[in-house]
Write an enzyme that holds these catalytic residues in place. Sequence first.
Site, mmCIF file in Angstrom:
data_model
loop_
_atom_site.group_PDB
_atom_site.id
_atom_site.type_symbol
_atom_site.label_atom_id
_atom_site.label_comp_id
_atom_site.label_asym_id
_atom_site.label_seq_id
_atom_site.Cartn_x
_atom_site.Cartn_y
_atom_site.Cartn_z
ATOM 1 N N HIS A 124 -49.990 1.707 -76.074
ATOM 2 C CA HIS A 124 -50.547 2.503 -77.174
ATOM 3 C C HIS A 124 -51.352 3.683 -76.650
ATOM 4 O O HIS A 124 -52.437 3.975 -77.143
ATOM 5 C CB HIS A 124 -51.409 1.608 -78.080
ATOM 6 C CG HIS A 124 -50.591 0.652 -78.914
ATOM 7 N ND1 HIS A 124 -49.814 1.071 -79.968
ATOM 8 C CD2 HIS A 124 -50.399 -0.683 -78.824
ATOM 9 C CE1 HIS A 124 -49.190 0.025 -80.497
ATOM 10 N NE2 HIS A 124 -49.516 -1.042 -79.821
ATOM 11 N N ASP A 136 -52.350 -4.978 -75.829
ATOM 12 C CA ASP A 136 -51.221 -5.490 -76.626
ATOM 13 C C ASP A 136 -50.011 -4.571 -76.531
ATOM 14 O O ASP A 136 -50.130 -3.401 -76.177
ATOM 15 C CB ASP A 136 -51.635 -5.597 -78.103
ATOM 16 C CG ASP A 136 -52.028 -4.243 -78.670
ATOM 17 O OD1 ASP A 136 -52.765 -3.511 -77.985
ATOM 18 O OD2 ASP A 136 -51.586 -3.910 -79.779
ATOM 19 N N GLU A 137 -48.881 -5.105 -76.874
ATOM 20 C CA GLU A 137 -47.643 -4.360 -77.097
ATOM 21 C C GLU A 137 -47.421 -3.271 -76.049
ATOM 22 O O GLU A 137 -47.263 -2.107 -76.381
ATOM 23 C CB GLU A 137 -47.656 -3.732 -78.508
ATOM 24 C CG GLU A 137 -47.738 -4.768 -79.604
ATOM 25 C CD GLU A 137 -47.676 -4.180 -81.011
ATOM 26 O OE1 GLU A 137 -47.067 -4.818 -81.875
ATOM 27 O OE2 GLU A 137 -48.233 -3.090 -81.243
ATOM 28 N N SER A 138 -47.413 -3.674 -74.783
ATOM 29 C CA SER A 138 -47.190 -2.702 -73.722
ATOM 30 C C SER A 138 -45.836 -2.973 -73.068
ATOM 31 O O SER A 138 -45.729 -3.835 -72.202
ATOM 32 C CB SER A 138 -48.317 -2.795 -72.695
ATOM 33 O OG SER A 138 -48.228 -1.726 -71.792
ATOM 34 N N GLU A 150 -51.941 -10.665 -75.641
ATOM 35 C CA GLU A 150 -51.002 -10.405 -74.549
ATOM 36 C C GLU A 150 -51.691 -10.446 -73.183
ATOM 37 O O GLU A 150 -51.009 -10.577 -72.162
ATOM 38 C CB GLU A 150 -50.332 -9.042 -74.713
ATOM 39 C CG GLU A 150 -49.257 -9.005 -75.781
ATOM 40 C CD GLU A 150 -49.779 -8.549 -77.129
ATOM 41 O OE1 GLU A 150 -50.982 -8.765 -77.415
ATOM 42 O OE2 GLU A 150 -48.985 -7.988 -77.908
#
EC number: 3.2.1.52
Length: 771
Positions: A274, A337-339, A389
């Site tokens: 992000h 998160d969400e990497s 995560e």
Amino acid sequence: MTIKNLFHLAILAGATGLAACGDAGPAETAPKAPVNIIPMPARLTEQADSFRLDKQTVLVAVAEADKQAAALFNEYFKSLSGYELKMQDSGARNAIIFKSMPASEKGLPETYHLKVSADQVTVSGDDAAGTFYGMQTLIQLLPVQKAQAFWLPGVDIFDQPRFAYRGLHLDVGRHMFPVEFIKKYIDLMAMHKLNTFHWHLTEDQGWRIEIKKYPKLQEVASRRKESMVGHYNDQQFDGKPYGGFYTQEQIREVVKYAESRHVTVLPEIEMPGHSLAALAAYPELGCTGGPYEVGTKWGVLDDVYCAGNDSVYMFLQDVLDEVMMLFPGKYIHIGGDESPKVRWEKCPKCQQRIKELGLKDEHALQSYFIQRMEKYLNSKGRQIIGWDEILEGGLAPNATVMSWRGTEGGIAAAKQHHDVIMTPGNYVYFDHYQSQGKNEPVAIGGFTPVSEVYAYEPVPQELSKEESQYIKGAQANVWTEYIKNSEHVEYMVYPRAIALAEVLWSPAEKKNYDNFLDRLKTHLPRLEMKGVNYAKHVFEVRGQVESDQKGGVQVKLDSKLDGGVITYTTDSTAPTAQSTRYSGPVAVQQTGAIRAAVFQGDKQYGNEFQQAFTLHKAVGKNVTLAKPPHQSYNPGSAFALVNGIAGVKEFNDNQWSGFNGSNFEAVVDLGIDSVEITEIAIGTLGNPDQWIYLPKEVDFLLSADGKNFKSADKLKEIDVKQKGIRKLSVRPEKAKARYVKIIARNAGTIPKGAAGEGNPAWLFVDEIYVK
Ligand SMILES: [Zn+2]
């Protein structure tokens, strides 16, 4: 005239500004005012006495923090009475006394004792926060009406929070909101005894915190050329530049404001994912070197900070140095998160770093990244919080985990004796829909009504008593992809945040939803007074579609509105107060719609309930599934597959059964032998951007006995990437059967290059049609 009536006259006169002074005569006695505190206090005893609050009453406070609490009470009081009370250092009679235990005596954190007796009110906190919360409770003892004088009901309250961490989050990356609104947001949190404001300051779509050492974060990273509009599937953009950031001066102002309300501001600087906005400003921090553009579409993007480049760590340390100057709290949230790992897999620097350090894979590299940043922050006396995560590839030694992808992350972290904040999507994502009304503004998905938030229990059953000590609390998250302005934020957050406040503050055994709603009714006018655009769904009519157990479908209606009258129509016209009055379950007898609403007099309350039905031969019949749907998309019963209701493409209506990587297999018993069948179909959904694919094949089978099935027809080589709702049907010739079996084969693993590549595809089914 009774004394009670006299009092009412005084109130009325006060309200119109006619009364000169609310001085009470000696004979006057107090009316019995109801006590409705939200969140429910730990212990509350009502007393016979009442306290009269008028111009003669004084506020007494000595310590600075207590004076602050008294001043905030006075500010609120003035909004009701039009005048301020006198503040003094001493006084006992006709006084409201705010007094915290000195810090040296170490009371229980945030604990208070509030006593209202005939001639005195005492608000005694074990610490300054406790006194502040006692003051908030005191405010709730005041009736919500303008007057010159008030009676406070006699109470003896001992109160303290169940959880130390009571959070509310706000994403200002996707859309940002004015400083004045951020303060109001904090003020409302404090009013409900929430104590941590998680300020999500950096995103792919915008960097919102001024960092003086890196001016391009302001010039480049804070602006995007346009934004996605409408639902994600539509892939449309508005063509309008969007941007802005909070200056350090503004941030200081917000932090100070929050401090005076005992709210800690938790800043979040996202890493390594992000981070596209920062890469657009400083492309050398990415694996490919760019060029990059600040994100314009929502979702998870591939470009992240390069983990093999030491200048990335230097940059982030510099950023965090400025962040630490602005935010005095112990914790800094560093995202995590969400990497996606696709860039790291191909980057020579990242691969070199993996080799040098002997790391297992890219997950271990992310773990190295987070641990390195943790070490830096720990060396400055701070602690990190990260999304769940950060568990992957090994948890940083002192990290606190925010469990958002369900509860599993929280459970794993607590078992490793790490502190946990629970933020599971199903219960506390306030960007989800809160009503199934057809006129709701577009939201990201999900369905999380107030009742669901209220039902949330932050401590997972899987934990032992010792492990549950690591659950420090919970937080609701407010992601703003679809929330563009302050009014919309309020609409999404209230009253859901009030339900969360009670979950986090009140003893678990005191939770009672009906009682909560009763208290909420008294409380909502306070939000109105503050101009809060709260959602009004909580009392609207709700419909429940269910089997009538006789092979048919019926609709049950109800509303929590006191004295509300529910009416309905079955001819698709809008219900009015004069329509058929609801008196029991309504049978669905034809294809068409049932519409209902609740009225108080002629006034409709909240949204209408509206449900369209398609009648066919499987409606209301028995269905058995070979395998239940995944818990995230499970309407609760297989009946949803034969309830005559089609799902919507936003899949937020609890009609879709979702199968993650697995097949759909169902048998319908039509209840009678030799039913003539001309068409069999299933409703499916295609939405590859959100990992949902059509099945690749569907088998339709028939049987007379439910044991021996024969193929009626088959659909093969279906284009699984189709978008939207698709009815997959066959027309068998001269078919008769009692049992119908359908097997829809999952598309399998999501192909390379598509969103969610490598993950199992979702298969969604809303209805089995038999004609
Ligand atoms: Zn790299």
